[in-house]
Design a protein around this motif. Structure first.
Motif, PDB file in Angstrom:
ATOM      1  N   LEU A  29       0.719  -1.287   0.054  1.00 29.88           N
ATOM      2  CA  LEU A  29      -0.002   0.121  -0.187  1.00 29.88           C
ATOM      3  C   LEU A  29       0.946   1.342  -0.016  1.00 29.88           C
ATOM      4  O   LEU A  29       0.406   2.292  -0.653  1.00 29.88           O
ATOM      5  CB  LEU A  29      -0.874   0.139   1.230  1.00 29.88           C
ATOM      6  N   LYS A  30       2.032   1.186   0.937  1.00 25.83           N
ATOM      7  CA  LYS A  30       2.876   2.265   0.808  1.00 25.83           C
ATOM      8  C   LYS A  30       3.594   2.689  -0.411  1.00 25.83           C
ATOM      9  O   LYS A  30       3.622   3.903  -0.738  1.00 25.83           O
ATOM     10  CB  LYS A  30       3.990   2.197   2.077  1.00 25.83           C
ATOM     11  N   GLU A  31       3.771   1.617  -0.872  1.00 29.61           N
ATOM     12  CA  GLU A  31       4.671   1.753  -2.186  1.00 29.61           C
ATOM     13  C   GLU A  31       3.801   2.218  -3.578  1.00 29.61           C
ATOM     14  O   GLU A  31       4.304   3.113  -4.274  1.00 29.61           O
ATOM     15  CB  GLU A  31       5.177   0.446  -2.519  1.00 29.61           C
ATOM     16  N   SER A  32       2.681   1.696  -3.399  1.00 26.75           N
ATOM     17  CA  SER A  32       1.634   2.362  -4.443  1.00 26.75           C
ATOM     18  C   SER A  32       1.329   3.706  -4.254  1.00 26.75           C
ATOM     19  O   SER A  32       1.416   4.465  -5.446  1.00 26.75           O
ATOM     20  CB  SER A  32       0.321   1.465  -4.315  1.00 26.75           C
ATOM     21  N   LEU A  33       1.088   4.317  -3.010  1.00 24.49           N
ATOM     22  CA  LEU A  33       0.746   5.648  -2.863  1.00 24.49           C
ATOM     23  C   LEU A  33       1.869   6.571  -2.896  1.00 24.49           C
ATOM     24  O   LEU A  33       1.730   7.802  -3.286  1.00 24.49           O
ATOM     25  CB  LEU A  33      -0.056   5.816  -1.455  1.00 24.49           C
ATOM     26  N   LYS A  34       3.004   5.896  -2.597  1.00 26.15           N
ATOM     27  CA  LYS A  34       4.286   7.045  -2.570  1.00 26.15           C
ATOM     28  C   LYS A  34       4.503   7.354  -3.966  1.00 26.15           C
ATOM     29  O   LYS A  34       4.971   8.374  -4.025  1.00 26.15           O
ATOM     30  CB  LYS A  34       5.245   6.004  -2.205  1.00 26.15           C
ATOM     31  N   LYS A  35       4.083   6.587  -5.124  1.00 20.11           N
ATOM     32  CA  LYS A  35       4.305   7.037  -6.434  1.00 20.11           C
ATOM     33  C   LYS A  35       3.230   8.187  -6.896  1.00 20.11           C
ATOM     34  O   LYS A  35       3.545   8.627  -7.918  1.00 20.11           O
ATOM     35  CB  LYS A  35       4.230   5.851  -7.582  1.00 20.11           C
ATOM     36  N   VAL A  36       2.128   8.207  -6.432  1.00 17.82           N
ATOM     37  CA  VAL A  36       1.012   8.906  -6.764  1.00 17.82           C
ATOM     38  C   VAL A  36       1.395  10.253  -7.021  1.00 17.82           C
ATOM     39  O   VAL A  36       1.545  10.967  -5.551  1.00 17.82           O
ATOM     40  CB  VAL A  36      -0.206   8.621  -6.160  1.00 17.82           C
ATOM     41  N   ARG A  37       1.426  11.170  -7.915  1.00 17.06           N
ATOM     42  CA  ARG A  37       1.491  12.555  -7.807  1.00 17.06           C
ATOM     43  C   ARG A  37       0.413  13.250  -8.357  1.00 17.06           C
ATOM     44  O   ARG A  37       0.236  14.414  -8.140  1.00 17.06           O
ATOM     45  CB  ARG A  37       2.627  13.002  -8.921  1.00 17.06           C
ATOM     46  N   HIS A  38      -0.634  12.480  -8.576  1.00 16.87           N
ATOM     47  CA  HIS A  38      -2.036  13.418  -9.147  1.00 16.87           C
ATOM     48  C   HIS A  38      -3.164  12.222  -8.684  1.00 16.87           C
ATOM     49  O   HIS A  38      -3.057  11.212  -9.218  1.00 16.87           O
ATOM     50  CB  HIS A  38      -1.898  13.587 -10.751  1.00 16.87           C
ATOM     51  N   PHE A  39      -4.254  12.881  -8.324  1.00 15.65           N
ATOM     52  CA  PHE A  39      -5.439  12.190  -7.914  1.00 15.65           C
ATOM     53  C   PHE A  39      -6.549  12.423  -8.996  1.00 15.65           C
ATOM     54  O   PHE A  39      -6.961  13.631  -9.101  1.00 15.65           O
ATOM     55  CB  PHE A  39      -5.911  12.238  -6.452  1.00 15.65           C
ATOM     56  N   ALA A  40      -7.158  11.607  -9.846  1.00 12.83           N
ATOM     57  CA  ALA A  40      -8.209  11.764 -10.540  1.00 12.83           C
ATOM     58  C   ALA A  40      -9.596  11.534  -9.830  1.00 12.83           C
ATOM     59  O   ALA A  40      -9.538  10.190  -9.452  1.00 12.83           O
ATOM     60  CB  ALA A  40      -8.111  11.090 -12.018  1.00 12.83           C
ATOM     61  N   LEU A  41     -10.419  12.287  -9.487  1.00 13.16           N
ATOM     62  CA  LEU A  41     -11.434  12.141  -8.604  1.00 13.16           C
ATOM     63  C   LEU A  41     -12.700  12.193  -9.423  1.00 13.16           C
ATOM     64  O   LEU A  41     -13.103  13.143 -10.099  1.00 13.16           O
ATOM     65  CB  LEU A  41     -11.373  13.434  -7.626  1.00 13.16           C
ATOM     66  N   ASP A  42     -13.540  10.853  -9.127  1.00 16.81           N
ATOM     67  CA  ASP A  42     -14.848  10.838  -9.765  1.00 16.81           C
ATOM     68  C   ASP A  42     -15.520  12.033  -8.775  1.00 16.81           C
ATOM     69  O   ASP A  42     -15.109  12.434  -7.996  1.00 16.81           O
ATOM     70  CB  ASP A  42     -15.515   9.486  -9.422  1.00 16.81           C
ATOM     71  N   MET A  43     -16.979  12.392  -9.321  1.00 13.82           N
ATOM     72  CA  MET A  43     -17.490  13.353  -8.576  1.00 13.82           C
ATOM     73  C   MET A  43     -18.629  12.961  -7.821  1.00 13.82           C
ATOM     74  O   MET A  43     -18.601  12.860  -6.471  1.00 13.82           O
ATOM     75  CB  MET A  43     -17.972  14.473  -9.450  1.00 13.82           C
ATOM     76  N   ASP A  44     -19.864  12.574  -8.438  1.00  8.32           N
ATOM     77  CA  ASP A  44     -21.007  12.287  -7.515  1.00  8.32           C
ATOM     78  C   ASP A  44     -20.766  10.783  -6.983  1.00  8.32           C
ATOM     79  O   ASP A  44     -20.474   9.844  -7.616  1.00  8.32           O
ATOM     80  CB  ASP A  44     -22.072  12.053  -8.526  1.00  8.32           C
ATOM     81  N   GLY A  45     -20.807  10.692  -5.760  1.00  5.32           N
ATOM     82  CA  GLY A  45     -20.775   9.510  -4.922  1.00  5.32           C
ATOM     83  C   GLY A  45     -19.202   9.325  -4.336  1.00  5.32           C
ATOM     84  O   GLY A  45     -18.807   8.655  -3.562  1.00  5.32           O
ATOM     85  N   THR A  46     -18.245  10.299  -4.763  1.00  7.89           N
ATOM     86  CA  THR A  46     -16.987  10.687  -4.354  1.00  7.89           C
ATOM     87  C   THR A  46     -16.785  11.855  -3.674  1.00  7.89           C
ATOM     88  O   THR A  46     -16.232  11.686  -2.397  1.00  7.89           O
ATOM     89  CB  THR A  46     -16.049  10.209  -5.596  1.00  7.89           C
TER      90      THR A  46
END
Length: 281
Positions: A12-29
């Motif tokens: 989990l740590k390794e996966s999120l460590k690389k993330v530089r951008h979040f693509a966010l759904d809208m309705d329901g999120t």
């Protein structure tokens, strides 16, 4: 089932460590109907404070970009045009690249959606058998009237190019009603004409993420797609090679997760829990 789909804390740590951008759904999120979730603003502020980018992606084409920005502002989120990407925009981009000669469209969509296409240079044809379009475009039409549905089925039966903006069967809502979405409208047209869309744009089509990758010069594993649906949000992340995070603040239940052939990389109750996960790395 392990709630964090990657299995272990180190993964989990390794996966999120690389993330530089979040693509966010809208309705329901980030909100439900007209109700902003209380954890949304703190999550966006946390991303800003830590130099992590974000964009809003939605399969709902019923509002133009301008109308979406106005809606977000009304509920307390200040966003820019560059931070917004809808399935209507993705459809426009696709038509311009792959069908550059196409100008005349019969659009089954809201007035706001029609304005988005007209603003991009397309002509919206009338409900008239003599006003022949180059292409049929079907979206989430909350202003749907019977004659226009019949005309759309007619054009589908005539064999002209036919594109749907998104595959969703229903749209999330905080009201006691089912909002029939584009996928259901296309099923109606298919029953009447015998024809499915030639192409369905929007999540889970990975092209919904390509604009973000290009705009910010990112690799797929540097982007996390966060949404409340496996069959659109998580599957698009999977198709694009991005991290797929399912939040349980919308329509999906753990029973649906267990029955799905595709498992999310990460499952969180909501954006607040993702924020806590980000703090651990």
């Amino acid at each position: 089932m392990d709630k964090m789909g990657l299995g272990t804390s180190s993964q989990l740590k390794e996966s999120l460590k690389k993330v530089r951008h979040f693509a966010l759904d809208m309705d329901g999120t980030i909100y439900n109907g007209g109700t902003l979730f209380p954890f949304t603003i703190p999550f966006l502020d946390y991303l800003k404070e830590n130099g992590i980018g974000y964009s809003f992606l939605t399969n709902n084409p019923s509002k133009s970009t301008a109308d979406y920005l106005a809606h977000l502002d009304k509920i307390g989120i200040r966003a820019t045009k560059e931070e917004m990407y809808t399935s209507a925009q993705a459809t426009i981009d696709y038509i311009k690249v792959h069908h550059p000669e196409t100008r005349r469209l019969f659009i089954l969509g809201t007035p706001s959606m029609v304005r988005e296409f007209e603003g991009a240079g397309f002509i919206s044809t009338a409900d008239d058998a003599d006003d022949v379009p180059d292409m049929l475009v079907v979206g989430f039409d909350m202003s749907l009237v019977y004659p226009r549905l019949c005309r759309a089925a007619w054009w589908a039966s005539r064999g002209i190019p036919y594109i749907a903006t998104n595959p969703d069967w229903v749209c999330p809502t905080d009201k006691p009603v089912i909002l029939v979405d584009c996928g259901s409208i296309c099923a109606c047209i298919e029953s009447a004409s015998g024809r499915k869309p030639d192409l369905v744009i929007g999540k889970p089509d990975p092209r919904m993420l390509s604009g973000i990758l290009e705009r910010y010069s990112l690799q797929p594993d540097q982007v996390a797609m966060v949404g409340d649906r496996i069959y659109t949000d998580v599957r698009m992340a999977h198709n694009a090679g991005a991290v797929g995070i399912l939040v349980m603040s919308g329509e999906t239940t753990m029973e649906i997760v267990e029955q799905s052939d595709l498992k999310p990389d990460i499952i969180a109750e909501n954006l607040a829990e993702i924020q806590e996960m980000l703090k651990i790395h």
